[in-house]
Scaffold this motif. Structure first.
Motif: not given
Length: 448
Positions: A106-111, A114-118
């Motif tokens: 899971k990639v968390y951005l500053f804003n 939340i991006l669930v990534a392969n």
């Protein structure tokens, strides 16, 4: 005579070019067709949709036309109904039945995104993120707050601990999060790059490759410098893979939508990738940006020796659960023929216990308050409380709620035009405190 032959030849060539262009246009595979220029979509493909307006009225049917100003839906009686964009609170699409790969991170951005990534790859400046749907997203690496590798997802205690580490202040460099003595630890340094197998990590003048499978997550120092409490995140777009993107503007295109972030990046998604869109008033502000004048907790049974210690863990928290994880609610998804429940996370709001009290000064600067109330999905299902919202000491909202019986979050809409003071009180109801943990999410104030 030669002039006449030239005329016919020119006419024939022009006519042939016209028909060739027409044939290409007609036989192109049609997904969507723009009827009135940029920002307008009328679909040839049937897309089921449900729109809920700010008065909680629902329109269901198939998408007929989407512009930047309104959405038009063809209902099951084939009649068309339009909803102005400014009146839209929520849009639901049927959940995709496509099987997705297992997430890697899971990639968390500053804003708050939340991006669930392969797969995630980093260079010193760029991030390339492949979502579970296969969609590739490129962005400036400085937008990333942290990356959580999903082994932690199966261990709630570690997950909460990771979020606490990622949000702590005073980090002077990037950091690798790893396990030592059954606890998460942060090793500070500089992340040079990331591939699917290794992280190039520097401490001082030494750089070495670190196997990804040895790391639980990464925290990025530069992103904490970029963080701003004044971000416009009035739109959230949730994908079928669980990703949630927060943005400031939504644009329709031929077969989907483009969401624009305050940072300037924009991402495009097809309608078939999208599960839900939530929209708040663009000029509203999250209540959690106001500092409470009162944050109190009153125990059910007074035991002086432990009351002080308990109070430390029971006072309301802003923008996070007591565990340190993001605020969340159990949502009943009715976009399918068989309703299902799922967990949805939220960027703004409060976690508050039974016996809790929060007060804010409004100074008559706001015209309305809106938000949702529900139990913490991680709390015991025996929760039973009464929620009161007071405006200048007068009850504006009062409702008794039981965790077992709560099918969907409770929507709150209150006028606050002449109010100086706003108070939330959570009262015990059944003589017990077990499970009495609420999440007050997406509470926003609209300025006058």
């Amino acid at each position: 005579m030669m002039g006449l032959i030239f005329f016919y030849r020119s006419f024939f060539e022009m006519t042939s070019q016209f028909f060739n262009s027409l044939i290409k246009l007609v036989f192109l595979p049609i997904v969507g067709l723009s009827l009135s220029g940029q920002g307008t979509v009328a679909l040839a493909q049937s897309i089921d949709i449900k729109v809920i307006d700010t008065d909680q009225k629902t329109i269901s049917g198939t998408l007929d036309l989407w512009t930047e100003k309104s959405i038009t839906i063809k209902d099951f009686n084939q009649s068309r109904k339009s909803v102005l964009t400014e009146r839209i609170a929520q849009v639901l699409f049927p959940a995709s039945s496509a099987k997705l790969k297992r997430a890697a991170a899971k990639v968390y951005l500053f804003n708050g995104t939340i991006l669930v990534a392969n797969q995630v790859e980093l260079t010193e400046r760029k991030a390339e993120i492949q979502l579970l749907t296969g969609k590739m997203i490129s962005l400036n690496r400085k937008r990333i707050l942290s990356i959580q590798f999903l082994e932690i997802e199966q261990e709630p205690d570690l997950k909460a601990e990771f979020h606490e580490i990622a949000m702590q202040e005073g980090i002077d460099e990037d950091g690798l999060v790893l396990i030592r003595d059954q606890q998460l630890n942060l090793v500070e340094g500089i992340v040079k790059s990331l591939s699917d197998r290794t992280i190039q990590f520097s401490i001082g003048e030494r750089t070495a490759p670190i196997p990804v499978d040895k790391i639980k997550g990464i925290v990025f120092y530069q992103a904490t410098l970029q963080h701003s409490d004044e971000l416009n995140t009035s739109i959230s777009l949730e994908l079928n893979d669980g990703s949630i993107i927060f943005g400031s503007k939504l644009k329709p295109n031929l077969d989907g939508l483009e969401i624009q972030l305050d940072s300037g990046e924009s991402f495009r998604f097809q309608f078939t990738d999208i599960r839900e869109i939530l929209r708040s008033a663009e000029n509203s502000v999250p209540l959690s940006r106001l500092k409470p004048t009162t944050n109190q907790w009153f125990p059910l049974l007074v035991v002086p020796k432990i009351e002080t210690k308990l109070r430390k863990f029971r006072l309301a928290k802003a923008n996070q659960a007591y565990s340190g994880a993001p605020l969340s609610l159990r949502i009943r998804d009715e976009s399918n023929s068989i309703p299902m429940t799922r967990i949805q996370t939220f960027e703004h709001g409060f976690c508050i216990s039974g016996g809790g009290k929060l007060t804010f000064n409004l100074d008559r600067r706001y015209s309305s308050l809106s938000g949702q109330i529900g139990f913490d999905p991680e709390a015991n299902e025996n929760g039973h409380v009464q929620v009161k919202i007071l405006l200048d000491g007068k009850t504006g909202f009062r409702q008794e709620i039981i965790a077992r019986d709560l099918i969907r979050p409770i929507n709150v809409q209150l006028e606050t035009v002449d109010s100086d003071r706003l108070t939330f009180e959570i009262d015990y109801c059944d003589g017990r405190s077990i499970g009495d943990v609420l999440h007050l999410v997406n509470f926003r104030l609209t300025p006058k």
